[in-house]
Design a protein around this motif. Sequence first.
Motif, short mmCIF file in Angstrom:
data_model
loop_
_atom_site.label_atom_id
_atom_site.label_comp_id
_atom_site.label_asym_id
_atom_site.label_seq_id
_atom_site.Cartn_x
_atom_site.Cartn_y
_atom_site.Cartn_z
N PRO A 151 5.67 0.44 10.29
CA PRO A 151 4.42 0.73 9.99
C PRO A 151 4.37 1.28 8.11
O PRO A 151 4.73 1.79 7.93
CB PRO A 151 3.30 1.23 10.86
CG PRO A 151 4.28 1.99 11.80
CD PRO A 151 5.97 1.65 11.24
N LEU A 152 3.15 0.16 7.49
CA LEU A 152 3.08 0.20 6.67
C LEU A 152 1.20 1.12 6.14
O LEU A 152 0.46 0.51 7.00
CB LEU A 152 3.08 -0.48 5.47
CG LEU A 152 2.89 -0.63 3.65
CD1 LEU A 152 3.82 0.00 3.32
CD2 LEU A 152 2.95 -1.89 2.97
N GLU A 153 1.47 2.24 6.02
CA GLU A 153 0.23 3.78 6.07
C GLU A 153 -0.64 3.66 4.97
O GLU A 153 0.48 3.89 3.82
CB GLU A 153 0.32 4.41 6.93
CG GLU A 153 0.54 3.78 8.81
CD GLU A 153 1.80 4.82 9.65
OE1 GLU A 153 0.55 5.66 9.77
OE2 GLU A 153 2.50 4.52 10.33
N PRO A 154 -1.83 4.38 5.18
CA PRO A 154 -1.53 4.51 4.09
C PRO A 154 -1.12 5.70 3.04
O PRO A 154 -1.25 6.02 1.90
CB PRO A 154 -4.03 5.65 3.81
CG PRO A 154 -3.57 5.08 5.45
CD PRO A 154 -2.51 4.14 6.07
N ALA A 187 -7.82 -0.06 4.52
CA ALA A 187 -8.37 -1.00 4.55
C ALA A 187 -7.19 -1.85 5.66
O ALA A 187 -7.69 -2.24 7.04
CB ALA A 187 -8.48 -2.30 3.29
N TYR A 188 -5.87 -1.73 5.57
CA TYR A 188 -4.92 -1.41 6.63
C TYR A 188 -5.26 -1.63 8.10
O TYR A 188 -5.22 -1.24 9.25
CB TYR A 188 -3.76 -2.68 6.30
CG TYR A 188 -4.12 -4.33 5.56
CD1 TYR A 188 -3.73 -4.98 7.52
CD2 TYR A 188 -4.37 -4.46 5.17
CE1 TYR A 188 -4.09 -6.54 6.70
CE2 TYR A 188 -3.89 -6.12 4.22
CZ TYR A 188 -3.90 -7.15 5.80
OH TYR A 188 -4.05 -8.19 5.33
N ALA A 189 -5.03 -0.19 7.17
CA ALA A 189 -5.42 0.80 8.54
C ALA A 189 -6.81 1.10 9.40
O ALA A 189 -6.92 1.05 10.67
CB ALA A 189 -5.21 2.41 7.88
N LEU A 221 -0.57 -4.54 9.17
CA LEU A 221 0.55 -4.41 8.14
C LEU A 221 1.70 -4.01 8.29
O LEU A 221 1.63 -2.40 8.70
CB LEU A 221 0.10 -3.48 6.90
CG LEU A 221 -0.20 -3.36 5.40
CD1 LEU A 221 0.19 -4.79 4.81
CD2 LEU A 221 -0.67 -2.70 4.92
N TYR A 222 2.42 -3.99 8.34
CA TYR A 222 4.22 -3.83 8.20
C TYR A 222 4.63 -3.71 6.57
O TYR A 222 5.10 -4.58 5.58
CB TYR A 222 5.42 -4.19 9.23
CG TYR A 222 4.15 -4.18 10.22
CD1 TYR A 222 4.04 -3.56 11.32
CD2 TYR A 222 3.23 -6.26 10.55
CE1 TYR A 222 3.75 -4.23 12.95
CE2 TYR A 222 3.01 -6.01 11.85
CZ TYR A 222 2.68 -4.91 12.50
OH TYR A 222 1.93 -5.85 13.83
N GLY A 223 5.65 -2.65 5.96
CA GLY A 223 6.95 -2.90 5.28
C GLY A 223 8.25 -2.91 5.55
O GLY A 223 8.59 -2.87 6.84
N ILE A 224 8.28 -4.21 4.83
CA ILE A 224 10.26 -3.73 5.16
C ILE A 224 10.85 -2.81 4.49
O ILE A 224 10.82 -3.26 2.60
CB ILE A 224 9.54 -4.74 4.52
CG1 ILE A 224 9.97 -6.77 5.58
CG2 ILE A 224 12.47 -6.01 5.07
CD1 ILE A 224 10.13 -7.67 5.52
N TRP A 225 11.73 -2.01 4.92
CA TRP A 225 12.73 -1.08 4.04
C TRP A 225 14.09 -1.45 4.05
O TRP A 225 14.54 -2.50 5.10
CB TRP A 225 12.46 0.37 4.59
CG TRP A 225 10.92 0.58 4.21
CD1 TRP A 225 10.85 2.15 3.11
CD2 TRP A 225 9.84 0.89 4.82
NE1 TRP A 225 10.21 2.50 3.20
CE2 TRP A 225 9.38 1.92 3.72
CE3 TRP A 225 9.46 0.11 5.49
CZ2 TRP A 225 7.55 2.21 3.83
CZ3 TRP A 225 7.95 0.37 5.65
CH2 TRP A 225 6.94 1.20 5.02
N PHE A 245 -0.22 -9.65 9.80
CA PHE A 245 -1.26 -10.51 10.08
C PHE A 245 -2.08 -9.88 9.41
O PHE A 245 -3.35 -8.91 10.25
CB PHE A 245 -1.34 -9.26 11.63
CG PHE A 245 0.07 -10.20 11.99
CD1 PHE A 245 0.28 -11.53 12.93
CD2 PHE A 245 0.17 -9.31 13.21
CE1 PHE A 245 1.26 -12.62 13.70
CE2 PHE A 245 1.75 -10.02 13.92
CZ PHE A 245 1.89 -10.93 13.69
N ARG A 246 -3.25 -10.97 8.40
CA ARG A 246 -4.28 -10.70 7.72
C ARG A 246 -5.00 -10.87 8.57
O ARG A 246 -6.15 -10.19 8.45
CB ARG A 246 -3.95 -12.16 6.85
CG ARG A 246 -5.21 -11.45 5.65
CD ARG A 246 -4.76 -13.36 4.54
NE ARG A 246 -5.79 -14.57 5.32
CZ ARG A 246 -6.44 -14.57 5.40
NH1 ARG A 246 -8.25 -13.73 4.98
NH2 ARG A 246 -6.82 -15.66 5.77
#
Length: 188
Positions: free
Chosen positions: A15-18, A57-59, A69-73, A84-85
């Motif tokens: 997850p890509l978070e604040p 906004a995505y949270a 919203l997901y991050g790729i590490w 997923f917009r």
Amino acid sequence: MYAISLGDDGAELRPLEPWHAEELLAHMERGREFIGRHIALADAVKDLPSARAFLQAYADKRAADTGHLYGIWLEGKLVGGLLFRIFDTAQQTCEAGCWLEPAAAGHGLVTRGARTIIDWAVEERGMHRVEWIASPANEPSLNVARRLGMTREGVLRESYLYRGVRSDMEVWSVLAPEWRAARARHGR
């Protein structure tokens, strides 16, 4: 928190978070010109407050179940993302998208990550239709849609205003029965 392995190369989907705002901004600084060729994210995330606002906004979308919203590490460093917009559970449709910094391109990270989130959307959340919308000039993104087994449905002519220029956008999609059949054929 969770991390899903995307393969043997150390790539992970998380997850890509604040609280990742500083990391997102550093990632955007490394890839701003490359990412900004086709999508507005490069213009939206220009400093720490705007990075926080984008992530918040995505949270909020996640909390409302209207976007994710997901991050790729890769080896512990944020190198791109998937999202997923749009995530419409009532209509069972969603729109997936992606971005990468240049050093991460060409390694299949987006395709592997997109398979993971589409599997989740179809199998866990009951999505019937997953869309992928990209500029005809964004060949890497169109290639991901092809590798995912999506069908090109058409072109939305001059539908995207970006940096003062109107651009066409291609619409690709995969339906849940098609996704499941392709997974069965490929043993996934």
